[in-house]
Structures are given as C-alpha cells and as structure tokens.
Design an enzyme around this catalytic site. Structure first.
Site, PDB file in Angstrom:
ATOM      1  N   GLU A  39       0.871  -1.166   0.000  1.00  0.00           N
ATOM      2  CA  GLU A  39       0.000   0.000   0.000  1.00  0.00           C
ATOM      3  C   GLU A  39       0.914   1.224   0.000  1.00  0.00           C
ATOM      4  O   GLU A  39       1.828   1.296   0.842  1.00  0.00           O
ATOM      5  CB  GLU A  39      -0.855  -0.033   1.278  1.00  0.00           C
ATOM      6  CG  GLU A  39      -1.993   0.938   1.245  1.00  0.00           C
ATOM      7  CD  GLU A  39      -2.795   0.917   2.550  1.00  0.00           C
ATOM      8  OE1 GLU A  39      -3.642   1.778   2.707  1.00  0.00           O
ATOM      9  OE2 GLU A  39      -2.550   0.037   3.406  1.00  0.00           O
ATOM     10  N   ARG A 265       4.369 -12.355  10.238  1.00  0.00           N
ATOM     11  CA  ARG A 265       5.073 -11.086  10.013  1.00  0.00           C
ATOM     12  C   ARG A 265       6.452 -11.145  10.630  1.00  0.00           C
ATOM     13  O   ARG A 265       6.643 -11.805  11.648  1.00  0.00           O
ATOM     14  CB  ARG A 265       4.346  -9.954  10.751  1.00  0.00           C
ATOM     15  CG  ARG A 265       3.142  -9.421  10.134  1.00  0.00           C
ATOM     16  CD  ARG A 265       2.587  -8.331  11.037  1.00  0.00           C
ATOM     17  NE  ARG A 265       3.187  -7.045  10.718  1.00  0.00           N
ATOM     18  CZ  ARG A 265       2.756  -6.275   9.730  1.00  0.00           C
ATOM     19  NH1 ARG A 265       1.751  -6.638   8.989  1.00  0.00           N
ATOM     20  NH2 ARG A 265       3.326  -5.108   9.494  1.00  0.00           N
ATOM     21  N   LYS A 275       4.166   1.035   9.260  1.00  0.00           N
ATOM     22  CA  LYS A 275       4.310   2.315   8.576  1.00  0.00           C
ATOM     23  C   LYS A 275       3.606   3.433   9.347  1.00  0.00           C
ATOM     24  O   LYS A 275       4.088   4.556   9.384  1.00  0.00           O
ATOM     25  CB  LYS A 275       3.723   2.200   7.160  1.00  0.00           C
ATOM     26  CG  LYS A 275       4.639   1.426   6.232  1.00  0.00           C
ATOM     27  CD  LYS A 275       4.038   1.296   4.850  1.00  0.00           C
ATOM     28  CE  LYS A 275       3.051   0.168   4.809  1.00  0.00           C
ATOM     29  NZ  LYS A 275       2.492  -0.063   3.483  1.00  0.00           N
TER      30      LYS A 275
HETATM   31  P1  ATP Z   1       2.366  -1.870   7.763  1.00  0.00           P
HETATM   32  O1  ATP Z   1       1.728  -2.280   9.036  1.00  0.00           O
HETATM   33  O2  ATP Z   1       3.822  -1.654   7.854  1.00  0.00           O
HETATM   34  O3  ATP Z   1       1.642  -0.742   7.089  1.00  0.00           O
HETATM   35  P2  ATP Z   1       1.127  -3.540   5.859  1.00  0.00           P
HETATM   36  O4  ATP Z   1       0.931  -5.011   5.948  1.00  0.00           O
HETATM   37  O5  ATP Z   1      -0.051  -2.676   5.943  1.00  0.00           O
HETATM   38  O6  ATP Z   1       2.245  -3.153   6.853  1.00  0.00           O
HETATM   39  P3  ATP Z   1       1.479  -3.375   3.057  1.00  0.00           P
HETATM   40  O7  ATP Z   1       2.119  -2.295   2.278  1.00  0.00           O
HETATM   41  O8  ATP Z   1       0.027  -3.537   2.939  1.00  0.00           O
HETATM   42  O9  ATP Z   1       1.894  -3.165   4.558  1.00  0.00           O
HETATM   43  O10 ATP Z   1       2.224  -4.762   2.790  1.00  0.00           O
HETATM   44  C1  ATP Z   1       2.628  -5.268   1.541  1.00  0.00           C
HETATM   45  C2  ATP Z   1       2.984  -6.713   1.725  1.00  0.00           C
HETATM   46  O11 ATP Z   1       4.073  -6.861   2.624  1.00  0.00           O
HETATM   47  C3  ATP Z   1       1.822  -7.492   2.305  1.00  0.00           C
HETATM   48  O12 ATP Z   1       1.698  -8.712   1.607  1.00  0.00           O
HETATM   49  C4  ATP Z   1       2.215  -7.709   3.743  1.00  0.00           C
HETATM   50  O13 ATP Z   1       1.656  -8.874   4.258  1.00  0.00           O
HETATM   51  C5  ATP Z   1       3.744  -7.751   3.673  1.00  0.00           C
HETATM   52  N1  ATP Z   1       4.320  -7.299   4.935  1.00  0.00           N
HETATM   53  C6  ATP Z   1       4.125  -6.114   5.543  1.00  0.00           C
HETATM   54  N2  ATP Z   1       4.763  -6.056   6.725  1.00  0.00           N
HETATM   55  C7  ATP Z   1       5.394  -7.241   6.869  1.00  0.00           C
HETATM   56  C8  ATP Z   1       6.216  -7.811   7.889  1.00  0.00           C
HETATM   57  N3  ATP Z   1       6.526  -7.137   8.998  1.00  0.00           N
HETATM   58  N4  ATP Z   1       6.685  -9.053   7.701  1.00  0.00           N
HETATM   59  C9  ATP Z   1       6.395  -9.733   6.578  1.00  0.00           C
HETATM   60  N5  ATP Z   1       5.631  -9.265   5.589  1.00  0.00           N
HETATM   61  C10 ATP Z   1       5.116  -8.036   5.719  1.00  0.00           C
HETATM   62 MG    MG Z   2      -1.608  -2.054   4.974  1.00  0.00          MG
END
Ligand code: ATP
Ligand code: MG
Length: 558
Positions: A39, A265, A275
């Site tokens: 995202e 994660r 983020k």
């Molecule tokens: P954040 O909480 O940092 O915003 P998010 O999951 O909302 O994380 P996205 O940009 O939606 O972030 O994630 C893109 C991809 O990366 C998704 O498939 C997500 O599952 C993966 N991802 C995000 N954070 C992690 C993590 N800490 N470990 C492994 N994979 C991750």
């Molecule tokens: Mg997200």
C-alpha cells in the site's frame, strides 16, 4: 562469504515453497504467479523485504512471474513519493517485477461490475445506516450481529441506490455497499462486510472518475484473480479474511481462482515495523524522515550502510513460518558484518580524541608507514599512514591507573600502536578542572612491526591517527531506537531511546581524503562505517561517517 546455502535452505524448508512444489508436481499449476502488493502509504521496511524475497524468489525458482501491484484502493493515503520509493527499493534489492507495474485502481471498472454481479445475485445491498449503527449492529466476538433494516431491499432498489452512490448523489458516510453473508456468523468479518464506500477524493491514477472506492478485501481477491495469481501470500493477520476472500471469489464469475496462504510477520527487536508508527516518529520529529538510518526502512538501512545482499541474507536466515517471532537485532547485524568483512577497507579513525605527545621524536618528524587495506585480501592494495610527534588515540584507551585486565595505555606502562611502534606513557597533562588534556609518552624506535629485542611482552594494541596530518571527521553513532525489546504496543513512544544517535567529532587518516560514498570502511576496533550521501558537509577537510555496525564482541564502547 555469505552462504548461498541459506538461500537454498530457504527454498527447501519453507512451508510455502513446499505447497508450491506440490502444486507443480501434481500438475495443478504449470506457471507460478505471485505478487507483492504494497500500500503506498509509506516506505518499505525490513518486514516487506521478507515478503519481497518470498514472492520474487518463489516465482523465479519456478520460472514464473511476480507482479508488483500498488494497492491504491484507498485514494486518501496514496502519495507519489511512496510509489517511487517502493520501486526504487525493490530494484535496489535486485528483483524485477513482471511487465508493467500494476495498480489495484487498474481494475476499478471490473471491480464495479463484480459489485453489480453480486447485487444481481441478491448477494449485496446498499445500506443507509450510519457508520456508528453499522458497527453496533455488527456485534462482537461474544455477541452476534443484527440484520440491517436495509438488508432485504429488492435487487432493483439496490441497483438504483448503488448507481446513485456512484453518481455522487449521496454524501460521504450516508450509504455503502455491503455483502449479504451472515450477520450471525461466528466470524465478525463475515457479518455483511462493506464492499464499497463513498469518498469524494481525487485519486492519483483515476483522477475524479470515481467517488466510490472498493474496500481492500473486495479489491484484493479480484485483483489476484484478474492477474491469474496462483499463490496469494500475505501475513497472518489476514487469516480470518481468507473466508471472505473465498466467499467473494466463489460468488463472482472469473476465469481464474487464486488461493491465499498466510505466513507470520517479521518483527525485529528494539524497533517497529509499522508504517503508521514510523509516520508518527517522523511527524513528532523523533527521527528525521523515512530514510533516517535508525529506522528499519529499506532506505534507512541503505543510508546507514546496509547492502542489499546482507538484507536478503537476513531474510533467508530467518525463513518463513507461521510462528510469531521477534528476531534479535544481532541476526541482522551479523549479516552485514559478514558481507563487509570481505569488502571493507581497514583503516584507523579516532572518534573521541586524546592527544599523545611523543617526547623522544623531533618536532617535525613525519614517518610514512605503508599498511594493507585488508589483512587477507592483498589485491585490495595499501594506503599510507603518518607517524608524527603528536598523535591522537581514543579517550577510552587511556587510564592513569588500571588493573592488568585493561589492555590499553596506562600511566607508566607500554602499549603497541597499531601498524607502528610501542609507546610508554610517562605523565599526564591536565586542565585546572582535572580533565586530561594530553599524555606525554616515549616510543621505542626498534619496535616498528616487531617485538622488542629484550623479549619483554606487551599486551594490547590500540589505534591512532596523526594529530598533524589528518582529516577532521564527524561520526554518526547510531544505536537502538527503543530501549525495550518489543515496543510494538500503543505506548511505543514511551520506550524511545534518547541516545539513539550520538554525533562525535574526531579524525581519520589523511589518505581518506579520497574516501567515497559507496565504499565501506572498517575503522579498526570501532566498527564498520560508510560515508553518507545525505550529509552535504562531506568536504575534503571534514568528512561524515555513519557507523553501520560495531565489530563483533565490541561491547565496551557506548
Ligand atoms: P504496515 O503495518 O507496515 O503498514 P502492511 O501489511 O499494511 O504493513 P502493506 O504495504 O500492505 O503493509 O504490505 C505489503 C505486503 O508486505 C503485504 O503482503 C504484507 O503482508 C507484507 N508485509 C508487511 N509487513 C510485513 C512484515 N513485517 N513481515 C512480513 N511481511 C510483511
Ligand atoms: Mg496495509
């Protein structure tokens, strides 16, 4: 050398690779297609690197494809700078996405038609309850939900209202499209989830075309289906959403049926990988920006001096499982140390200078000593250091009184200067407050690179830099951003380490006038360092260095 073996282990031991392998063997899929769907609401971090390695390597291993799909279904969070940073970071890690970059918004037309299909099938309705009532009616884990009074509207009415939503005739929050599933489901997610909401927001891909936007759950599975994604990999918090993912795909007409798999994660000790929380640190001025070297963002780690190779190696080492984890920061540090061990030029820098005056040398004495850039890699060449009457050693390398465990310079005792002579401390010059200003020493001229002839034993070697010919340097000594191993809760700000950055002024050797950004240095006994592109003040008589990592077992400093 970094072990390729970890990469192979990563393939073989990882439960997702096993699933994919079975799907290939059984003939379920001939081509593997994965996607990485960030995202664009922030920069990528080390957790994303884990997901990137998994998705891209899976596809590569089976000669398949991995798409980069920017998940831009929520127009209010998107920023162009985030999209460019995502592209830059993935390329930096050394991965190539398949074809053009995809955007969830590329599918807004199709997603809209799938919404109409659900309405036509009596599986979606326009709800006009307020946000608060929708929440109230949804119930909780302990309390079942209640049907909305709009749930049994006719298909015709729902189509008419959905069109009105699309035409912008309802204000934000006054209507939404919901799936008609089951308000008594044990899974709260399945209690008529919202599929579309009204947002009068400009979208940076579709402009003002839409004022209704599909929710993540509705967008994601449809995008996967349209792209022919065979294995849709996400983190464990989406486990419960899988039921909805399947429900939507079961009830719309698509040519392809993807499947979702979840893994845990990555969490790293003493830092955060969210983020939203990183954004809070930036807005509160606790860190400078997304690329602050204290952050676990890929741009922060890169600025600090981490290599792409070391980050990938880290991802291979930690592997992919369903167990929740909180990985020790030392695992990440050992990956960069192993990489830099082979690359970094050995040289000396004094971070907290203490002046040493060598009494038995003439005032203008300047002796040039040639030293290896790397003790084991002769092809890395040599550089010259200058031994002079005045030199600097580190403040922590001298004591007036110390026991025998202190293997550094002590008043009345001898010590070896790295790559040079043995010196003996004779007396100390102090200011009126009792602070040590300089130490007067004598050197033994017969000890350059060799032991004293009379067989006396000198234990301990300390580093130094000429106080006459050198370059001033600023050292950015980065430490943990939090004082607590697991600062992931709501009150994470409480655990901020106020000493996460210490800036120290000292000296590097004169030859470093040629130091370049992108080169790595091991300042002997201090750690791995690199110059930081972001400091404008990297002028020829004042350089700035980031400490990437301390040396292994180097616990005594800071
Ligand atoms: P954040 O909480 O940092 O915003 P998010 O999951 O909302 O994380 P996205 O940009 O939606 O972030 O994630 C893109 C991809 O990366 C998704 O498939 C997500 O599952 C993966 N991802 C995000 N954070 C992690 C993590 N800490 N470990 C492994 N994979 C991750
Ligand atoms: Mg997200």
């Amino acid at each position: 050398m970094l072990k390729n073996i970890n990469r192979i282990k990563f393939y073989k031991n990882n439960f997702i690779f096993k699933i994919v392998n079975n799907d290939i063997i059984s003939g379920k899929h001939n081509v593997i297609r994965t996607r990485f769907p960030p995202e664009p609401n922030g920069y990528l971090h080390i957790g994303h690197a884990k997901s990137i390695c998994l998705n891209f390597l899976l596809a590569k291993n089976y000669n398949g494809f991995c798409n980069l799909r920017i998940d831009d279904s929520n127009p209010t969070k998107i920023k162009k700078k985030y999209i460019s940073s995502i592209k830059r970071d993935i390329k930096w890690l050394g991965f190539c996405w398949h074809g053009k970059i995809k955007y969830s918004s590329d599918y807004f037309d199709q997603i809209y038609h799938y919404a109409l299909e659900l309405i036509d099938k009596g599986l979606a309705y326009v709800d006009r309850m307020s946000k608060i009532d929708i929440k109230k009616f949804r119930g909780t884990l302990k309390c079942l939900g209640k049907d909305s009074p709009y749930r049994n509207q006719s298909i015709k009415e729902n189509k008419y209202l959905f069109l009105k939503m699309k035409e912008g005739e309802f204000p934000e929050g006054s209507a939404c499209l919901r799936a008609k599933i089951n308000m008594k489901s044990s899974s709260v997610i399945m209690r008529d989830p919202i599929l579309y909401r009204i947002k009068f927001a400009y979208h940076n891909q579709t402009g003002n075309k839409w004022c209704i936007y599909p929710m993540y759950d509705f967008t994601h599975c449809i995008s996967d289906a349209l792209e022919g994604i065979t294995h849709s990999l996400c983190t464990l918090e989406f486990q419960e959403n899988r039921e909805l993912y399947n429900w939507i795909l079961d009830n719309i007409t698509t040519n392809f049926r993807p499947k979702q798999y979840e893994f845990s994660r990555l969490n790293l000790q003493y830092t955060i990988t969210s983020k939203r929380k990183i954004n809070t640190l930036i807005t509160k001025g606790i860190v400078q920006n997304w690329d602050d070297p204290r952050l676990p963002t890929l741009s922060g780690l890169r600025r600090l001096g981490y290599t792409a190779k070391s980050i990938k190696e880290f991802c291979y080492r930690i592997g992919v499982t369903k167990q929740s984890n909180n990985i020790e920061i030392s695992t990440l540090e050992s990956c960069i140390r192993e990489d830099l061990e082979n690359k970094a030029i050995r040289t000396m820098a004094v971070i907290n200078p203490l002046l040493i005056i060598i009494e038995n040398l003439p005032e203008k004495h300047e002796e040039i000593i040639t030293v290896l850039n790397h003790p084991k890699k002769l092809y890395m060449g040599t550089h010259e250091i200058i031994f002079s009457k005045k030199i600097y050693i580190d403040y922590s390398d001298f004591r007036e009184i110390a026991d025998n465990n202190y293997k550094r310079l002590v008043l009345g005792k001898e010590i070896r200067l790295r790559n040079s002579y043995i010196i003996k401390a004779n007396f100390v010059h102090k200011d009126k407050d009792g602070n040590i200003i300089s130490v007067f020493c004598t050197y033994d001229p017969n000890t350059l690179h060799r032991n004293p002839k009379d067989g006396r034993k000198i234990s301990g070697v300390i580093h130094w830099v000429s106080a006459i010919k050198n370059i001033k340097a600023k050292f950015y000594l980065y430490n943990k951003l939090f004082n607590y191993k697991n600062p992931s809760g709501k009150n994470f700000l409480y655990y901020i380490n106020n000493n996460s950055l210490i800036i120290s002024r000292g000296f590097v050797e004169l030859w470093m006038i040629n130091a370049k950004c992108g080169e790595y240095y091991q300042f002997e006994r201090e750690g791995y360092f690199c110059m930081d592109n972001n400091y404008i003040k990297n002028t020829s008589n004042n350089l700035s260095f980031n400490r990437i990592a301390k040396l292994k077992n180097n616990k005594y400093r800071f």
